[in-house]
Scaffold this motif. Structure first.
Motif, PDB file in Angstrom:
ATOM      1  N   PRO A 151      -3.815  -1.986   4.465  1.00  0.00           N
ATOM      2  CA  PRO A 151      -4.795  -1.403   5.391  1.00  0.00           C
ATOM      3  C   PRO A 151      -5.010   0.082   5.123  1.00  0.00           C
ATOM      4  N   PHE A 152      -5.457   0.370   3.899  1.00  0.00           N
ATOM      5  CA  PHE A 152      -5.689   1.751   3.484  1.00  0.00           C
ATOM      6  C   PHE A 152      -6.931   1.802   2.610  1.00  0.00           C
ATOM      7  N   ARG A 153      -7.665   2.905   2.735  1.00  0.00           N
ATOM      8  CA  ARG A 153      -8.754   3.221   1.805  1.00  0.00           C
ATOM      9  C   ARG A 153      -8.546   4.664   1.343  1.00  0.00           C
ATOM     10  N   VAL A 197      -1.771  11.151   2.570  1.00  0.00           N
ATOM     11  CA  VAL A 197      -2.745  10.233   1.980  1.00  0.00           C
ATOM     12  C   VAL A 197      -2.759   8.903   2.734  1.00  0.00           C
ATOM     13  N   LEU A 198      -1.577   8.404   3.084  1.00  0.00           N
ATOM     14  CA  LEU A 198      -1.497   7.134   3.803  1.00  0.00           C
ATOM     15  C   LEU A 198      -2.088   7.239   5.207  1.00  0.00           C
ATOM     16  N   ALA A 199      -1.833   8.336   5.891  1.00  0.00           N
ATOM     17  CA  ALA A 199      -2.385   8.508   7.238  1.00  0.00           C
ATOM     18  C   ALA A 199      -3.906   8.556   7.190  1.00  0.00           C
ATOM     19  N   VAL A 237       6.044  15.394  -2.827  1.00  0.00           N
ATOM     20  CA  VAL A 237       5.567  14.033  -3.056  1.00  0.00           C
ATOM     21  C   VAL A 237       5.581  13.232  -1.751  1.00  0.00           C
ATOM     22  N   VAL A 238       6.654  13.340  -0.988  1.00  0.00           N
ATOM     23  CA  VAL A 238       6.757  12.615   0.275  1.00  0.00           C
ATOM     24  C   VAL A 238       5.676  13.075   1.254  1.00  0.00           C
ATOM     25  N   LEU A 239       5.474  14.385   1.363  1.00  0.00           N
ATOM     26  CA  LEU A 239       4.459  14.915   2.284  1.00  0.00           C
ATOM     27  C   LEU A 239       3.054  14.512   1.848  1.00  0.00           C
ATOM     28  N   GLY A 274       0.812  -1.213   0.000  1.00  0.00           N
ATOM     29  CA  GLY A 274       0.000   0.000   0.000  1.00  0.00           C
ATOM     30  C   GLY A 274       0.843   1.260   0.000  1.00  0.00           C
ATOM     31  N   VAL A 275       1.910   1.257   0.788  1.00  0.00           N
ATOM     32  CA  VAL A 275       2.800   2.417   0.847  1.00  0.00           C
ATOM     33  C   VAL A 275       3.444   2.671  -0.510  1.00  0.00           C
TER      34      VAL A 275
END
Length: 404
Positions: free
Chosen positions: A384-386, A143-145, A136-138, A99-100
């Motif tokens: 574990p991401f939506r 988005v992942l959080a 991009v990193v931020l 996912g990451v």
């Protein structure tokens, strides 16, 4: 010296088979390597190579991290998702890292496009590439959080009315709660499962439906996570059908487990519920992948599911995959409830899902009579991401008569 051509043929056949097997294995490895390279290349380029001019140790460290993931990921996936001997820790690492990397890939592609546009406009100067990399990193981190929060929370309730002309007046206002794709798995979500049950019970349902993909794992492995389903309340019925993931983890065992928890397994069968003097047929079919599983008696059999049902009664059909709807429409089904798509789960997968399924989520009409509702999914599968694909518990209120 004479040679028996029949013996030679028998000897050559296994050799040809072995050669063909090696070729197929080689193609699979080539495809896997290609996919991993495509996943890693945009992040590597945007973050490390596209004019960022980072010190060599930074570039080397970043490259080493991506390379280590690409090499280790296939082994973690195999170890984590073997049907009989799953290693949940390996699965958690593999799924989360996938996912990451996927979100980082998407953000990196968008970053590369932004860099090209800024360069064409003469904006940014020498430090532009580093600013784009930092952005991009931020962006990926944000988005992942957010995506992890969306995946792990108890879903919000989505409410809608569905009008079925053949529904009797006594059944007007029947409340049907739909769950799908709970995917109990490597992350222990027993508390989440209890929260879902509490949310369902607050909806005062007449019928509760689980449209399949209950778990990734066997009933024994996911016993604690599934246990709260036994406390789900419904006035008329609680019904369940298999999804495609059950056929990798003891489909018959899950049918038995759900029966043990008090749910009716609609294993190519139906039952009739009544309210206010009117009746509704609740039918279900096995997932479309069931027949290829080799399990005796498992296949999607709509004729069998409807055998003996009064053809004048309205029918609510539960079928895990939306693409079963042509069969439902041909049979004059009033409403099909499905899941499977997860609403795409992580953007922009919806465009790939749409290649396989007629609908990604929501209510749609098929043929002269048939409505299809496709759930965006209650849980998640794998990462574990939506992302831009919220989970849901669905409350469908059935309305009688024409109109609306």
């Amino acid at each position: 010296m004479a040679t028996d051509s029949r013996s030679t043929g028998r000897a050559e056949a296994p050799a040809r088979g072995a050669t063909g097997g090696r070729r197929r294995a080689g193609r699979r490895v080539a495809v896997l390597v290609g996919v991993l390279v495509l996943l890693c290349l945009p992040p590597w380029w945007t973050l490390l190579a596209a004019g960022t001019d980072w010190p060599l140790p930074v570039v080397a460290a970043g490259t080493a991290v991506l390379l280590a993931w690409a090499v280790g990921f296939p082994f973690l996936m195999v170890r984590g998702h073997r049907p009989r001997s799953r290693d949940d820790r390996a699965a958690r690492i593999a799924d989360t890292s996938l996912g990451v990397v996927w979100v980082l890939w998407t953000c990196s592609v968008l970053g590369a496009l932004a860099d090209l546009l800024l360069a064409a406009a003469g904006v940014g100067g020498a430090g532009r590439a580093r600013l784009v990399a930092a952005a991009v990193v931020l962006l990926a981190a944000g988005v992942l959080a957010r995506g992890h929060h969306e995946a792990m929370r108890v879903p919000r309730v989505r409410r809608l009315d569905v009008r079925l002309p053949r529904l009797g007046a006594g059944l007007d206002g029947t409340r049907v709660v739909l769950l799908a794709d709970t995917h109990y798995g490597p992350i222990d979500r027993a508390a989440w499962s209890a929260g879902v049950t509490e949310a369902v019970n607050a909806l005062d349902a007449d019928v509760v439906v689980h449209a399949g993909d209950i778990a990734d794992g066997t009933p024994v492995q996911r016993r604690a996570q599934a246990a709260p389903l036994g406390a789900v309340r419904a006035r008329l019925a609680r019904v369940y059908v298999t999804g495609n993931h059950e056929y990798g983890s003891e489909a018959q065992g899950w049918l038995d487990r759900m029966a043990e928890l008090g749910w009716e397994a609609l294993h190519n069968r139906h039952l009739v519920v009544e309210r206010g003097g009117d009746a509704l047929v609740l039918a279900g079919v096995d997932d479309v992948t069931a027949e290829s599983s080799g399990l005796p008696g498992h296949r999607a059999d709509l004729a069998g599911a409807l055998a003996g049902a009064d053809p004048d009664l309205p029918v609510l059909l539960v079928a895990h995959q939306p693409k079963y709807v042509p069969h439902a429409a041909a049979a004059g089904i009033d409403l099909q409830l499905s899941g499977h798509t997860h609403g795409s789960q992580i953007w922009p997968f919806r465009y790939l899902v749409r290649l396989d399924q007629p609908v990604v989520r929501g209510l749609s009409r098929h043929g002269e009579r048939t409505w299809l509702y496709t759930s965006g999914g209650t849980g998640f599968w794998g990462p574990p991401f939506r992302v831009f694909a919220p989970s849901e518990i669905t409350l469908l209120t059935l309305r009688a008569g024409e109109g609306g």
